[in-house]
Design a protein around this motif. Structure first.
Motif, mmCIF file in Angstrom:
data_model
loop_
_atom_site.group_PDB
_atom_site.id
_atom_site.type_symbol
_atom_site.label_atom_id
_atom_site.label_comp_id
_atom_site.label_asym_id
_atom_site.label_seq_id
_atom_site.Cartn_x
_atom_site.Cartn_y
_atom_site.Cartn_z
ATOM 1 N N TYR A 67 0.852 -1.195 0.000
ATOM 2 C CA TYR A 67 0.000 0.000 0.000
ATOM 3 C C TYR A 67 0.883 1.239 0.000
ATOM 4 N N ARG A 68 0.410 2.292 -0.629
ATOM 5 C CA ARG A 68 1.153 3.560 -0.653
ATOM 6 C C ARG A 68 0.787 4.374 0.606
ATOM 7 N N TRP A 69 1.443 4.049 1.717
ATOM 8 C CA TRP A 69 1.161 4.734 2.976
ATOM 9 C C TRP A 69 1.588 6.193 2.916
ATOM 10 N N THR A 70 0.884 7.048 3.654
ATOM 11 C CA THR A 70 1.237 8.469 3.678
ATOM 12 C C THR A 70 2.227 8.790 4.791
ATOM 13 N N GLN A 71 2.311 7.921 5.824
ATOM 14 C CA GLN A 71 3.271 8.163 6.900
ATOM 15 C C GLN A 71 3.743 6.849 7.499
ATOM 16 N N MET A 72 4.852 6.933 8.239
ATOM 17 C CA MET A 72 5.472 5.724 8.768
ATOM 18 C C MET A 72 4.549 5.016 9.765
ATOM 19 N N PHE A 73 3.913 5.784 10.667
ATOM 20 C CA PHE A 73 2.978 5.209 11.630
ATOM 21 C C PHE A 73 1.568 5.679 11.255
ATOM 22 N N ALA A 74 0.842 4.834 10.575
ATOM 23 C CA ALA A 74 -0.454 5.233 10.027
ATOM 24 C C ALA A 74 -1.472 5.511 11.121
ATOM 25 N N GLY A 75 -2.298 6.519 10.898
ATOM 26 C CA GLY A 75 -3.407 6.809 11.793
ATOM 27 C C GLY A 75 -4.602 5.921 11.498
#
Length: 484
Positions: A67-75
């Motif tokens: 998945y193309r995550w937006t940040q290292m620790f996803a909300g």
């Protein structure tokens, strides 16, 4: 009565992983039973302010669903989107029965299948039953004298009421664990006053979060790059087991790092004493946060230690053990889950009317944390001693699926109907687990945590490297099982 080859209880990551692996293996006659009126598990249910994962997102994802995550620790919102991305990608929406709250299950020896009774959706039958309800699905709310008299608002973090506006209100948070550590910094700036009731402090380490830029997100869409990043994070996190189990100097080194962190972030010596644990780091779940300590130091936040804890409630608020009365408008129970003794919340009856409740009377146990004698064709995802404190729980879940699929395929290949683990195999495995557990910080670190059952045994955690567990589940050992 609806009949399927495989029934899966729960539609969170455990249920999704089971369903997708079955579909990939050509087993399509399956149904996921979800008690709620929406698809998904933890990250669809837990919508409290600040909810986020504490394992890097590229690792806290299914290996076959990058998945193309937006940040290292996803909300929570992004994890919710990922859940539905996975469901859509693999067509799981057509395989789920919503509003199917399981009341009980029983093994039919004559038909050699499981009968599952639900509230609202009738009865289901299946040759194989996979429980994927998850260990963090039964919220616990403690009882205090006068609790029913309180006229303000109350709810558990697991069931946050977004219709209630907490801004400029007097709020109490009961508990100081992982969920509280995310709620506190998020709501503290907006409330009139926040009272945090801490039973025991947790060790806290800084959160090395970062937002992924456009190019980095593009790279995450490339399978080789995604796989490389996953394995880099995996091996970095896998070394933590050395501190948890094999090296007291490593524990001391990490603990010194945590002490320097609290000294840097909490200048007030009195508050720092309240927040400094008296047990070894890792004994309880370590909190990863760079915002918790500053929030607790705010002028509108009061931390109450065990000695100042809750004695009772009345109509307008909380009476503490040292006699103070605190007026509050909202009480948030951040008091965790029944994650050990209550890992399966409904009655389970196996062969010869054997009740799981009786088998687990002393403490929950299972071969590979997945299978039990006298309970044929029943598999427990995230069962006893499958928790992992240092890396992604999804790695363990995928490892369990190796074993479960091997069991099903073996029966299909041999034209048989049922498989169950031998009592002596389960006993040998369980003895090994608890023998190894004696060497871990979870057992000898000087604390009592939710990792332990009422018996004192550590039930939530696997006492070793996650690749060791993967190796144990890689291939079925027929000699450990009864096939018929």
């Amino acid at each position: 009565m609806q009949i399927f080859q495989v029934l899966i209880i729960g539609s969170g990551f455990g249920g999704q992983c089971a369903a997708i692996n079955l579909l990939k293996a050509g087993i399509t006659d399956i149904r996921l039973l979800e008690r709620r009126d929406f698809f998904g598990g933890t990250w669809c249910q837990n919508t409290y302010p600040g909810a986020a994962v504490d394992v890097p997102s590229p690792l806290y994802s299914l290996s076959f669903a990058p998945y193309r995550w937006t940040q290292m620790f996803a909300g929570q919102a992004e994890l919710h989107r990922y859940t539905h991305h996975v469901a859509k990608q693999f067509g799981l929406q057509d395989k789920v029965e919503l509003g199917a709250d399981v009341l009980g299950v029983e093994w039919d020896e004559q038909q050699r299948h499981w009968t599952v009774h639900t509230a609202g959706k009738g009865t289901f039958c299946a040759q194989f039953l996979i429980n994927a309800s998850g260990p963090l699905s039964q919220p616990v709310i403690p009882h205090f004298d006068g609790q029913e008299r309180f006229q303000g608002k109350t709810f558990h973090t697991n069931n946050w009421d977004h219709s209630y506006d907490y801004r400029q209100k007097r709020v109490a948070i009961v508990g100081s664990g992982a969920s509280a550590a995310q709620v506190i910094p998020t709501i503290a700036p907006d409330v009139e006053h926040l009272h945090v009731f801490q039973r025991t402090p947790h060790w806290v380490l800084p959160r090395a979060d970062r937002t992924f830029g456009r190019f980095q997100r593009w790279l995450l869409g490339l399978k080789p790059a995604y796989k490389l990043l996953r394995w880099m994070i995996y091996w970095q996190f896998e070394t933590r087991v050395i501190a948890f189990k094999y090296s007291k100097p490593a524990v001391r080194m990490v603990q010194q790092h945590a002490l320097r962190f609290i000294k840097r972030q909490v200048p007030d010596a009195q508050l720092r004493r309240k927040l400094t644990p008296d047990y070894s780091i890792g004994c309880k779940r370590v909190i990863v946060s760079s915002t918790l300590y500053p929030a607790l130091g705010r002028s509108n936040v009061t931390l109450h230690s065990r000695e100042q804890g809750i004695a009772a409630l009345d109509e307008t608020g909380i009476i503490t053990r040292d006699g103070e009365h605190i007026d509050v408008d909202l009480i948030v129970w951040s008091t965790g889950y029944d994650a050990t003794d209550g890992v399966i919340s409904y009655p389970v009856t196996g062969k010869n009317r054997t009740r799981l409740k009786d088998v687990w009377a002393q403490y929950p146990r299972a071969y590979l944390g997945t299978a039990l004698p006298d309970f044929p064709n029943l598999f427990i995802v995230s069962g006893p001693n499958t928790g992992i404190g240092h890396t992604s729980a999804l790695f363990i879940i995928e490892s369990q699926m190796n074993y479960i699929l091997d069991c099903i395929r073996t029966l299909q290949t041999r034209g048989l109907r049922s498989i169950e683990v031998r009592p002596e195999a389960e006993r040998t495995y369980t003895e090994m687990i608890h023998r190894e557990m004696e060497r871990t910080v979870w057992k000898s670190g000087g604390c009592h945590s939710w990792y332990q059952s009422r018996s004192g045994h550590v039930i939530a955690m696997f006492p070793g490297f996650s690749f060791s567990y993967h190796r144990l589940t890689r291939a079925l050992k027929p000699a450990d099982h009864i096939l018929s």
